[in-house]
Design an enzyme around this catalytic site. Structure first.
Site, PDB file in Angstrom:
ATOM      1  N   ASP A 215       1.090  24.310 -91.448  1.00 40.04           N
ATOM      2  CA  ASP A 215       1.046  25.046 -90.181  1.00 40.04           C
ATOM      3  C   ASP A 215      -0.216  25.885 -90.068  1.00 40.04           C
ATOM      4  O   ASP A 215      -0.147  27.094 -89.880  1.00 40.04           O
ATOM      5  CB  ASP A 215       2.315  25.914 -90.055  1.00 40.04           C
ATOM      6  CG  ASP A 215       3.595  25.089 -90.239  1.00 40.04           C
ATOM      7  OD1 ASP A 215       3.970  24.818 -91.385  1.00 40.04           O
ATOM      8  OD2 ASP A 215       4.174  24.692 -89.228  1.00 40.04           O
TER       9      ASP A 215
ATOM     10  N   ASP B 265       1.968  20.246 -88.868  1.00 38.03           N
ATOM     11  CA  ASP B 265       1.434  21.106 -87.814  1.00 38.03           C
ATOM     12  C   ASP B 265      -0.001  21.491 -88.177  1.00 38.03           C
ATOM     13  O   ASP B 265      -0.330  22.652 -88.417  1.00 38.03           O
ATOM     14  CB  ASP B 265       2.320  22.330 -87.570  1.00 38.03           C
ATOM     15  CG  ASP B 265       3.475  21.978 -86.631  1.00 38.03           C
ATOM     16  OD1 ASP B 265       3.636  20.789 -86.297  1.00 38.03           O
ATOM     17  OD2 ASP B 265       4.195  22.894 -86.217  1.00 38.03           O
TER      18      ASP B 265
ATOM     19  N   HIS C 209      13.083  29.149 -87.415  1.00 40.23           N
ATOM     20  CA  HIS C 209      13.655  27.907 -86.876  1.00 40.23           C
ATOM     21  C   HIS C 209      15.034  27.610 -87.455  1.00 40.23           C
ATOM     22  O   HIS C 209      15.827  26.914 -86.834  1.00 40.23           O
ATOM     23  CB  HIS C 209      12.737  26.722 -87.167  1.00 40.23           C
ATOM     24  CG  HIS C 209      11.438  26.769 -86.438  1.00 40.23           C
ATOM     25  ND1 HIS C 209      11.358  26.674 -85.068  1.00 40.23           N
ATOM     26  CD2 HIS C 209      10.167  26.900 -86.875  1.00 40.23           C
ATOM     27  CE1 HIS C 209      10.087  26.736 -84.696  1.00 40.23           C
ATOM     28  NE2 HIS C 209       9.340  26.892 -85.777  1.00 40.23           N
TER      29      HIS C 209
ATOM     30  N   TYR D  63      -3.490  23.043 -84.107  1.00 45.30           N
ATOM     31  CA  TYR D  63      -2.868  23.676 -82.938  1.00 45.30           C
ATOM     32  C   TYR D  63      -3.830  23.621 -81.759  1.00 45.30           C
ATOM     33  O   TYR D  63      -5.046  23.647 -81.981  1.00 45.30           O
ATOM     34  CB  TYR D  63      -2.521  25.138 -83.267  1.00 45.30           C
ATOM     35  CG  TYR D  63      -1.362  25.229 -84.220  1.00 45.30           C
ATOM     36  CD1 TYR D  63      -0.061  25.087 -83.761  1.00 45.30           C
ATOM     37  CD2 TYR D  63      -1.573  25.426 -85.575  1.00 45.30           C
ATOM     38  CE1 TYR D  63       1.019  25.155 -84.637  1.00 45.30           C
ATOM     39  CE2 TYR D  63      -0.489  25.484 -86.458  1.00 45.30           C
ATOM     40  CZ  TYR D  63       0.797  25.346 -85.973  1.00 45.30           C
ATOM     41  OH  TYR D  63       1.852  25.406 -86.836  1.00 45.30           O
TER      42      TYR D  63
ATOM     43  N   HIS E  17       7.001  29.500 -90.373  1.00 42.57           N
ATOM     44  CA  HIS E  17       5.710  30.070 -90.766  1.00 42.57           C
ATOM     45  C   HIS E  17       5.914  31.185 -91.788  1.00 42.57           C
ATOM     46  O   HIS E  17       5.762  32.372 -91.499  1.00 42.57           O
ATOM     47  CB  HIS E  17       4.954  30.570 -89.525  1.00 42.57           C
ATOM     48  CG  HIS E  17       4.576  29.451 -88.610  1.00 42.57           C
ATOM     49  ND1 HIS E  17       3.904  29.625 -87.429  1.00 42.57           N
ATOM     50  CD2 HIS E  17       4.759  28.115 -88.730  1.00 42.57           C
ATOM     51  CE1 HIS E  17       3.701  28.448 -86.862  1.00 42.57           C
ATOM     52  NE2 HIS E  17       4.222  27.518 -87.621  1.00 42.57           N
TER      53      HIS E  17
ATOM     54  N   HIS F 260       6.920  24.139 -91.163  1.00 45.24           N
ATOM     55  CA  HIS F 260       7.629  24.404 -89.903  1.00 45.24           C
ATOM     56  C   HIS F 260       7.928  25.889 -89.719  1.00 45.24           C
ATOM     57  O   HIS F 260       7.504  26.461 -88.727  1.00 45.24           O
ATOM     58  CB  HIS F 260       8.897  23.550 -89.818  1.00 45.24           C
ATOM     59  CG  HIS F 260       9.484  23.481 -88.438  1.00 45.24           C
ATOM     60  ND1 HIS F 260       8.714  23.236 -87.318  1.00 45.24           N
ATOM     61  CD2 HIS F 260      10.772  23.620 -87.984  1.00 45.24           C
ATOM     62  CE1 HIS F 260       9.504  23.225 -86.241  1.00 45.24           C
ATOM     63  NE2 HIS F 260      10.738  23.466 -86.622  1.00 45.24           N
TER      64      HIS F 260
ATOM     65  N   HIS G 206       8.329  17.874 -92.821  1.00 45.09           N
ATOM     66  CA  HIS G 206       7.820  19.029 -92.069  1.00 45.09           C
ATOM     67  C   HIS G 206       8.926  20.068 -91.831  1.00 45.09           C
ATOM     68  O   HIS G 206       8.714  21.260 -92.004  1.00 45.09           O
ATOM     69  CB  HIS G 206       7.229  18.571 -90.725  1.00 45.09           C
ATOM     70  CG  HIS G 206       6.768  19.706 -89.874  1.00 45.09           C
ATOM     71  ND1 HIS G 206       5.771  20.577 -90.285  1.00 45.09           N
ATOM     72  CD2 HIS G 206       7.161  20.152 -88.662  1.00 45.09           C
ATOM     73  CE1 HIS G 206       5.582  21.494 -89.347  1.00 45.09           C
ATOM     74  NE2 HIS G 206       6.410  21.257 -88.352  1.00 45.09           N
TER      75      HIS G 206
END
Ligand SMILES: *[C@@H]1O[C@H](CO)[C@@H](O)[C@H](O)[C@H]1NC(C)=O
Length: 316
Positions: free
Chosen positions: A46, A79, A207, A82, A235, A233, A198
């Site tokens: 990420d 990820d 999440h 971005y 952070h 996923h 992920h």
């Protein structure tokens, strides 16, 4: 720098905006010839924000730790760029968020696995198996593209656009993937079996658990005695695990973090929850997997030594 090292900043899993998948899990073999018969690598997730949100600090410390451990490669748990992934081969985000950021010599390894749009240092794959052969045994990584499992991306994608052209029909895709994974895990003669995805299976992060993975993927990992499940996923940096069980490790602190939205989790299982940026290192031998979590200053937040035979934590 060791020339025997096979590939470098290997970025596993495309951003969720670029999709696709192999119909069969492919096994790529790499001999490791370090004198101490070990394998070392870093995990970051990420991250791609043009150096912002402490991405550059994390990258700097990755370089230092990478040098100390003489790492063989880096895994990215997804990820990567971005907000929308890479738009083609010439997207400047590749330099801005990757090659101009992860500049330390220890992170510059030649990529020799099959080519992709950026063959020099970056290999992006979805579901695949990487096998590392030590003289005393094997370490195998099973990469699983977890995006197709997440129901919400299909039913309620919001502003995000996904290309599911290689995934549909979804049910068939998932059942094939799970079937192949199960088969390959059963066939595996590796001492260590690590599964990388992920999305989190067990996580106290923002999440939360990915129920689809708990229902569909976790039983296969348990049945096949997988050692570690590694994801991003959320952070944060996190270690959830108990003696005798699969260890669940989250390394999603490559850039933006500090969400402050932790969910309650059994403190006996939650060995580390760190809401800020950082990364992880691993040092694997025949009998032990040592893993360490670092913050943006390179301070050790938590470390664990997982013993293969007893499936217990040891002293570091
Ligand atoms: C960068 O890291 C420091 C130390 O952990 C933290 O205090 C700061 O909030 C972080 N900055 C951002 C933008 O997240």
């Amino acid at each position: 720098m060791k020339t025997s090292v096979l590939f470098g900043l290997t970025l596993m899993f495309l951003c969720i905006f670029i999709n696709g998948s192999l119909s069969k899990l492919e096994r790529l073999e790499h001999p490791v010839t370090k004198s101490d018969d070990s394998l070392s690598f870093l995990v970051v997730g990420d991250w791609g924000r043009k150096g912002g949100f402490n991405q550059s600090l994390v990258a700097h410390q990755m370089g230092i730790v990478g040098e100390q451990l003489d790492i063989d490669f880096v895994i990215s748990v997804g990820d990567n760029f971005y907000d929308d992934g890479l738009k083609g081969d010439n997207d400047p985000s590749f330099e801005e968020s990757f090659s101009h950021i992860y500049t330390h010599p220890s992170l510059q390894k030649q990529c020799t696995i099959k080519s992709c749009s950026h063959p020099k240092r970056l290999e992006m794959v979805l579901s695949q198996i990487f096998n590392f052969v030590l003289s005393s045994g094997m370490v195998e990584f099973f990469l699983v593209d977890t995006n197709p499992f997440v129901e919400k991306y299909f039913t309620d994608p919001g502003d995000d656009t996904y290309d599911w052209s290689n995934v549909l029909p979804r049910k068939k895709h998932i059942s094939n993937l799970l079937h192949d994974l199960d088969l390959e895990l059963k066939k595996s003669r590796a001492t260590w079996k690590f599964v990388v995805g992920h999305h989190g299976i067990k996580t106290a992060g923002q999440h939360g658990v990915t129920q689809e993975l708990v229902d569909q993927l976790l039983p296969i990992l348990e049945e096949n005695k997988v050692d570690l499940y590694i994801n991003g996923h959320d952070h944060c940096l996190q270690h959830i695990g108990s003696d005798g069980e699969i260890q669940f490790l989250t390394s999603g602190g490559g850039s933006k973090a500090w969400r402050g939205e932790t969910q309650p989790w059994d403190p006996k299982e939650l060995k580390l929850y760190y809401d800020g940026q950082g990364f992880m290192s691993f040092h694997i031998t025949h009998s032990q997997a040592k893993f360490v979590y670092y913050d943006v200053f390179g301070n050790v937040l938590h470390q664990s030594k997982w013993c293969k035979d007893s499936k217990t934590f040891g002293l570091f």
